[in-house]
Scaffold this motif. Sequence first.
Motif, PDB file in Angstrom:
ATOM      1  N   LEU A 179     -29.920 -21.953  -7.263  1.00  0.00           N
ATOM      2  CA  LEU A 179     -29.972 -23.055  -8.236  1.00  0.00           C
ATOM      3  C   LEU A 179     -29.089 -24.218  -7.805  1.00  0.00           C
ATOM      4  CD1 LEU A 179     -29.708 -21.465 -11.792  1.00  0.00           C
ATOM      5  CD2 LEU A 179     -31.676 -22.615 -10.803  1.00  0.00           C
ATOM      6  N   HIS A 180     -29.676 -25.409  -7.807  1.00  0.00           N
ATOM      7  CA  HIS A 180     -28.903 -26.641  -7.673  1.00  0.00           C
ATOM      8  C   HIS A 180     -29.311 -27.533  -8.844  1.00  0.00           C
ATOM      9  CE1 HIS A 180     -27.640 -25.675  -3.535  1.00  0.00           C
ATOM     10  NE2 HIS A 180     -28.852 -25.167  -3.398  1.00  0.00           N
ATOM     11  N   SER A 181     -28.708 -28.705  -8.951  1.00  0.00           N
ATOM     12  CA  SER A 181     -29.123 -29.625 -10.003  1.00  0.00           C
ATOM     13  C   SER A 181     -29.130 -31.055  -9.479  1.00  0.00           C
ATOM     14  CB  SER A 181     -28.202 -29.495 -11.215  1.00  0.00           C
ATOM     15  OG  SER A 181     -28.629 -30.367 -12.236  1.00  0.00           O
TER      16      SER A 181
ATOM     17  N   GLN B  20     -26.158 -36.311  -6.997  1.00  0.00           N
ATOM     18  CA  GLN B  20     -25.042 -35.377  -6.899  1.00  0.00           C
ATOM     19  C   GLN B  20     -25.518 -34.021  -7.385  1.00  0.00           C
ATOM     20  OE1 GLN B  20     -21.397 -35.983  -6.207  1.00  0.00           O
ATOM     21  NE2 GLN B  20     -21.699 -33.778  -6.037  1.00  0.00           N
ATOM     22  N   CYS B  21     -25.242 -32.971  -6.631  1.00  0.00           N
ATOM     23  CA  CYS B  21     -25.560 -31.646  -7.136  1.00  0.00           C
ATOM     24  C   CYS B  21     -24.643 -31.367  -8.330  1.00  0.00           C
ATOM     25  CB  CYS B  21     -25.379 -30.566  -6.074  1.00  0.00           C
ATOM     26  SG  CYS B  21     -25.841 -28.934  -6.698  1.00  0.00           S
ATOM     27  N   ALA B  22     -25.241 -30.916  -9.428  1.00  0.00           N
ATOM     28  CA  ALA B  22     -24.464 -30.696 -10.650  1.00  0.00           C
ATOM     29  C   ALA B  22     -24.531 -29.236 -11.086  1.00  0.00           C
ATOM     30  CB  ALA B  22     -24.964 -31.617 -11.758  1.00  0.00           C
ATOM     31  N   GLU B  23     -24.784 -28.346 -10.130  1.00  0.00           N
ATOM     32  CA  GLU B  23     -24.793 -26.914 -10.439  1.00  0.00           C
ATOM     33  C   GLU B  23     -23.975 -26.251  -9.345  1.00  0.00           C
ATOM     34  OE1 GLU B  23     -27.241 -25.362 -13.040  1.00  0.00           O
ATOM     35  OE2 GLU B  23     -25.360 -24.291 -12.873  1.00  0.00           O
ATOM     36  N   ILE B  24     -22.843 -25.698  -9.719  1.00  0.00           N
ATOM     37  CA  ILE B  24     -21.930 -25.216  -8.681  1.00  0.00           C
ATOM     38  C   ILE B  24     -22.668 -24.216  -7.786  1.00  0.00           C
ATOM     39  CG2 ILE B  24     -20.871 -23.458 -10.165  1.00  0.00           C
ATOM     40  CD1 ILE B  24     -18.263 -24.867  -8.409  1.00  0.00           C
ATOM     41  N   CYS B  25     -22.647 -24.490  -6.468  1.00  0.00           N
ATOM     42  CA  CYS B  25     -23.522 -23.748  -5.553  1.00  0.00           C
ATOM     43  C   CYS B  25     -22.782 -23.307  -4.299  1.00  0.00           C
ATOM     44  CB  CYS B  25     -24.738 -24.597  -5.193  1.00  0.00           C
ATOM     45  SG  CYS B  25     -24.328 -26.169  -4.431  1.00  0.00           S
ATOM     46  N   GLY B  26     -21.469 -23.199  -4.379  1.00  0.00           N
ATOM     47  CA  GLY B  26     -20.722 -22.669  -3.243  1.00  0.00           C
ATOM     48  C   GLY B  26     -19.786 -23.676  -2.624  1.00  0.00           C
TER      49      GLY B  26
ATOM     50  N   GLY C  38     -19.788 -25.935  -0.275  1.00  0.00           N
ATOM     51  CA  GLY C  38     -20.086 -27.347  -0.008  1.00  0.00           C
ATOM     52  C   GLY C  38     -20.596 -28.094  -1.230  1.00  0.00           C
ATOM     53  N   HIS C  39     -20.494 -27.488  -2.395  1.00  0.00           N
ATOM     54  CA  HIS C  39     -21.089 -28.073  -3.612  1.00  0.00           C
ATOM     55  C   HIS C  39     -20.661 -29.520  -3.856  1.00  0.00           C
ATOM     56  CE1 HIS C  39     -22.213 -28.727  -7.753  1.00  0.00           C
ATOM     57  NE2 HIS C  39     -20.957 -28.880  -8.076  1.00  0.00           N
ATOM     58  N   SER C  40     -19.362 -29.763  -3.767  1.00  0.00           N
ATOM     59  CA  SER C  40     -18.882 -31.113  -4.126  1.00  0.00           C
ATOM     60  C   SER C  40     -19.338 -32.159  -3.113  1.00  0.00           C
ATOM     61  CB  SER C  40     -17.357 -31.116  -4.248  1.00  0.00           C
ATOM     62  OG  SER C  40     -16.787 -30.749  -3.013  1.00  0.00           O
ATOM     63  N   ASN C  41     -19.687 -31.710  -1.898  1.00  0.00           N
ATOM     64  CA  ASN C  41     -20.174 -32.658  -0.894  1.00  0.00           C
ATOM     65  C   ASN C  41     -21.689 -32.782  -0.904  1.00  0.00           C
ATOM     66  OD1 ASN C  41     -17.610 -33.212   0.108  1.00  0.00           O
ATOM     67  ND2 ASN C  41     -17.651 -31.363   1.376  1.00  0.00           N
ATOM     68  N   MET C  42     -22.332 -32.048  -1.800  1.00  0.00           N
ATOM     69  CA  MET C  42     -23.788 -32.062  -1.833  1.00  0.00           C
ATOM     70  C   MET C  42     -24.248 -33.288  -2.627  1.00  0.00           C
ATOM     71  SD  MET C  42     -26.321 -28.970  -2.808  1.00  0.00           S
ATOM     72  CE  MET C  42     -28.068 -29.278  -3.047  1.00  0.00           C
ATOM     73  N   ALA C  43     -24.162 -34.437  -1.979  1.00  0.00           N
ATOM     74  CA  ALA C  43     -24.507 -35.698  -2.623  1.00  0.00           C
ATOM     75  C   ALA C  43     -25.233 -36.570  -1.610  1.00  0.00           C
ATOM     76  CB  ALA C  43     -23.248 -36.400  -3.114  1.00  0.00           C
TER      77      ALA C  43
HETATM   78 CU   LIG Z   1     -25.990 -27.599  -4.962  1.00  0.00          CU
END
Ligand SMILES: [Cu+2]
Length: 247
Positions: free
Chosen positions: A171-173, A212-218, A220-225
Amino acid sequence: MDRRLVDWIWFGTLWVLLTAVGEFLVLGLDLLPARWSAEADVVDDAYILLMALAVPIFAGVAAALFVSLVRFRVQVDGIPTEDGPPVHTNRRVVRLWLASTLMLALMVTVNPGFIGLAELRGEPSADLVVEVQAQRWSWKVTYPDGAETWNQLYLPADQRVRFDITSLDILHSFWIPAFRVKLDAVPGRTTSLYVTPEGIGSFDDDFNLRVQCAEICGLGHSNMAMPVTVLEADEFDAWLNDLAEGA
Ligand SMILES: [Cu+2]
């Protein structure tokens, strides 16, 4: 003067004051980030309406709490050895409270609830369909002719875009703060979102113009933009042609 009357006067004065300050913050100042889509106006209007309605309620609770703290504090010397006399419910206040909050809850269910949601979703028609695939930890964007970009999203202004969103792994957002839209990216399923960008600009103008990914996914989540760039429609077509030709 009757002690109870004094309590009510204190409560009323505090309530009015706190409400005035709160409403000024909500209605008098525009504290929200810039809006870059037609949908953003609907979302912000709903937010401001809900805040404006919530302020007097919160102010009432805070005023009652403050008056009670002062009024019912221990007023004898030393620490009392037993509880004070019980305080009985004021049934009139309870009835009024239940009736007014129930009415408010029903009102906001209709507007902005049902009405705002219908406005936000609109007709299921689009000028442009863009496929978005999320994965740890990047975004792939596929445009109608099959051309792809990674971690870059280009859009034409004033055109209704449908995003078909999916995920390769977990899951991502998909969230674009400047557009005020967000939808989950679910593996094995395609979810759709409509948005009409307004105004020409990019991430360099406003950092909220990003996905911006808004579903914590591991890790690299905060860089998933990825930055979002909104172009004039003809510039977008030219950009897409260049991309398709591999220029
Ligand atoms: Cu994500």
